[in-house]
Design an enzyme around this catalytic site. Structure first.
Site, short mmCIF file in Angstrom:
data_model
loop_
_atom_site.label_atom_id
_atom_site.label_comp_id
_atom_site.label_asym_id
_atom_site.label_seq_id
_atom_site.Cartn_x
_atom_site.Cartn_y
_atom_site.Cartn_z
N SER A 166 8.00 6.53 -2.64
CA SER A 166 7.54 7.05 -1.35
C SER A 166 8.63 6.91 -0.30
O SER A 166 9.45 6.00 -0.36
CB SER A 166 6.30 6.29 -0.89
OG SER A 166 5.97 6.65 0.44
N TYR A 179 2.75 -1.69 1.62
CA TYR A 179 2.91 -0.55 0.71
C TYR A 179 4.38 -0.15 0.63
O TYR A 179 4.93 0.08 -0.45
CB TYR A 179 2.06 0.61 1.26
CG TYR A 179 2.14 1.91 0.49
CD1 TYR A 179 1.45 2.09 -0.70
CD2 TYR A 179 2.88 2.98 0.99
CE1 TYR A 179 1.50 3.30 -1.38
CE2 TYR A 179 2.94 4.19 0.32
CZ TYR A 179 2.26 4.34 -0.86
OH TYR A 179 2.31 5.54 -1.53
#
Lengths: 275, 477
Positions: A166, A179
């Site tokens: 990501s 995250y």
């Protein structure tokens, strides 16, 4: 559920048709999709089927995977099998992977890791269990299963591994750093893997999607914003990047300069910003 | 691996295909059966209504204090038997997808509305019909089984045998009995992707209706465009299109090489809402006169896309009606009163000079058993009206009176304006439907703005229905 009762005969007819058709396409080979029910994974499965790839769809929800597999068989006339995969059950990974190899009669050509878990940042700050879950699903489990895949493909001296990381892993931001940290770990891991597997001819692609309109982001994103991409667009980019043996893919492309800009801000200023 | 917290919805200004009314609705995308279960069971919402591709015209798929479930991503083919043509798929599968996948194998939809951009779930909920209604009836006739998610969270298989009441309340039930997750339907065998079509111009309403009667036996498909601005002796003049599935042997050599392949056509797009002056009595008169003059009697092979879905070739064609949108009026008259009823209706419409060039009539055949299904034997007329606020509402009230007087009714998938009282008089089986609704959804989990307006769902709090009434009379934003 009794509604599944007619699936068996009908699905097997679909199979009978597809076995014949796919024998001409052996060169396309099998691809294993980990976390196949995610929005991006579903789009990838369709995209790969259009190219004639056979697929193993792995994940937790067998009913959903079975429906997806039926759809791929009927729409694209390909082989699609389902396999149960639990990311956090590390001990099961070696056997899971062996079964995949067996299922494909040793013709497994590529592995795509598509699962992830995003809990709200605040939750991971209050609860270490939540934080650990985010790290374990996004990072630890990937280390476990990708190691299996790497060893197998390294011996075969061909194939590819695509990993959905990501843009959140490019720089830690207060809004999403647990995250982000897990994805940063995943990004570094795939860098090393790419380096290790280069000499054996196995290609490793690190995929960094920006905002994608999927269930994971439902309600968080304005899907009409030009910054938000469709899973289909992202899947197209991924397949093209694999064909061209790219190393790091930002999708859509404009996330590369955006993240370069964000990363270029000195930490002394960045710490005061609200990102 | 997704986070459990997908309960949030986003808010969108939603409307049906007519772009009127528009309402700010919370929406939620349904991508798995689990998503649907979560949404129906969620305690953060008072009610839900499923929505497919949003091709119903009015407020059937809107709800203001609840959540609109977007079903378009629940679109997987689950099983197909290439021997019998029985297809099972999820509710979000579109007719376009079914055609793309199964027409090359020689299977087509048993009946289809004038756009292929509808979902299977929507087609069942509206019990849609097509140009072959007089022969084959509506879509409900071809549904073998429904998999329904009910208000209490149960997922059940529903057939016309195991629970006929629920089955026929759901077919034509506008999503008010539960979420259709998947359905098993019967496709129909075709040899080619073409129809053998005959075009006949008619002088007036009498000759249009006579043409239907005279050809019902010999043609599977029939429909007529009519010039709704023509008056006096020409009232109801039109171009009747009569068709049959072309067999492979009939096709000219050029097409016979790939009989099941649809010719490629480049879709045109209406890029923005047209200004309101673009459609006026003069431009429409000019169009109608030209269209009538151009369509000489002839016979030709027409591919399925051009024959069944002429308007699908123009993306966003609804934008020609501009920002304020449009309202479609589709009415059905029983055979006995059709002639007189249509005559009165067309006269009233011609006098109003409000109608647009998209006006269609068609003869209908036997009804399905759907409690709220639209068609029974007679003649149905559909035409578009640009939304002009009060003028449109006043006209529609007058039209409703004519329809009621001749024992006719309106089509729920098109309706945006009629009243609860009028609706109840048009649909005598409403109370039967409400008994089923009471049994499977006693707390009114499934509610749409239309169901509130028409009193299909009863027992709602008064302030809810008032709020909705206000927003509708306020019109397009």
């Amino acid at each position: 559920m009794s509604s599944t009762s007619i699936e068996a005969p009908a699905a097997s007819t679909g199979n009978a048709v597809s076995v014949q058709a796919t024998t001409d396409r052996v060169s396309s080979g099998w691809v294993l999709i980990l976390g196949a029910t995610s929005g991006i994974a579903r789009a990838l499965a369709h995209r790969l089927s259009q190219d004639g790839h056979s697929l193993i769809l792995a994940g937790r929800n067998q009913e959903e995977l079975t429906r997806l597999a039926s759809d791929l068989r009927l729409r694209h006339n390909v082989n699609a099998e389902v396999a149960e995969f639990s990311a956090l059950d590390y001990a099961s990974h070696p056997e899971f992977f062996e079964n995949c190899i067996r299922q494909t009669s040793g013709r497994l050509k590529g592995v795509l890791l598509c699962y992830g878990d995003m809990l709200p940042q605040a939750a991971t700050e209050k609860s270490f269990d939540d934080a650990r879950r985010v790290i374990d699903v996004n990072f630890t489990s990937a280390v476990s299963i990708l190691s299996q895949a790497a060893t197998y493909l390294e011996e075969r001296k061909s194939g590819f591994i695509g990993v959905i990381s990501s843009v959140a892993g490019d720089r830690g931001r207060q809004s999403n750093y647990t995250y982000g940290a897990a994805k940063a770990g995943l990004t570094a891991f795939t860098q090393g893997l790419r380096n290790r597997l280069y000499k054996s001819g196995v290609h490793v692609l690190t995929i960094k999607p920006g905002f994608v309109a999927t269930r994971m982001t439902a309600g968080l994103l304005n899907t009409k914003s030009p910054l938000v991409a469709s899973p289909e667009k992202v899947a197209n980019d991924i397949v093209r990047a694999i064909k061209r043996r790219r190393t790091v893919l930002y999708t859509p492309w404009f996330w590369r300069p955006i993240m370069a800009l964000i990363c270029s801000i000195p930490e002394s200023i960045f710490r005061k910003m609200k990102l | 691996m997704m986070s459990a917290d997908s309960l949030r919805g986003t808010s969108e200004l939603l409307s049906g295909w007519g772009n009127y009314p528009r309402e700010l609705c919370r929406t939620r995308s349904i991508e798995s059966w689990q998503d649907a279960e979560n949404a129906v069971q969620s305690s953060n919402t008072t009610n839900v209504i499923p929505r497919g591709l949003g091709r119903s015209y009015g407020d059937s798929t809107l709800t203001q204090d609840g959540v609109v479930l977007r079903m378009g991503h629940l679109n997987r083919f689950l099983a197909f038997d290439p021997e019998s043509g029985v297809l099972e798929c999820e509710a979000g599968v579109s007719f376009a997808e079914i055609i793309e996948t199964f027409l090359p194998q020689g299977w087509f939809l048993p009946t289809t509305p004038g756009t292929k951009f509808v979902t299977l779930g929507g087609a069942i909920a509206a019990d849609v019909h097509g140009k072959n209604h007089h022969v084959d009836g509506s879509f409900g006739n071809f549904v073998n089984r429904l998999t329904l998610l009910l208000a209490d969270g149960a997922i059940i298989d529903c057939t016309r045998d195991n629970d006929p009441d629920l089955f026929w309340a759901t077919v034509g039930g506008m999503g008010l009995t539960g979420v259709i997750l998947s359905a098993q339907i019967q496709l129909s065998r075709v040899e080619t992707a073409y129809c053998d079509v005959t075009y006949r111009r008619t002088r007036n309403l009498e000759s249009t209706l006579e043409m239907f009667t005279a050809t019902h036996q010999s043609y599977r498909y029939s429909v007529s465009w009519i010039d709704c601005l023509a008056k006096g002796a020409s009232l109801g003049r039109g171009v009747v299109m009569l068709g049959n599935d072309a067999s492979a042997a009939d096709l000219p050599r050029k097409l016979a090489a790939a009989p099941l392949k649809l010719p490629r056509r480049r879709a045109k797009t209406i890029p923005f809402d047209f200004p309101s002056f673009a459609l006026n009595p003069w431009s429409i008169k000019a169009f109608n006169t030209l269209y009538y003059a151009k369509n000489r009697d002839r016979r030709e092979f027409v591919d399925f896309n051009s024959f069944f879905y002429p308007l699908d070739g123009i993306n966003h064609w609804n934008r020609i009606y501009g920002q304020r949108g449009f309202v479609q009026y589709q009415a059905l008259f029983p055979t006995e009163t059709a002639h007189v009823g249509l005559h009165q209706l067309l006269e009233r419409i011609a006098k109003s000079r409000q109608a647009s060039f998209l006006a269609v009539i068609k003869g209908s055949g036997p009804a399905t058993q759907g409690m709220l299904s639209y068609l029974f034997p007679g003649i149905t007329l559909a035409l578009d009206f640009p939304n002009r606020g009060k003028a449109t509402r006043d006209l529609f009230e007058q039209l409703d009176e004519i329809v009621l007087e001749h024992s006719g009714r309106l089509y729920l998938a098109k309706d945006a304006l009629t009243s609860a009282d009028t609706f109840a008089r048009m649909y005598p089986r409403l109370s039967e439907f409400q008994r089923v609704k009471e049994r499977v959804d006693p707390n009114n989990r499934f509610v749409s703005s239309q169901a509130r307006r028409l009193g299909i769902v009863t027992g709602l709090e008064l302030n809810q229905s008032e709020a909705v009434g206000n927003s509708i009379s306020a019109g397009a934003h």
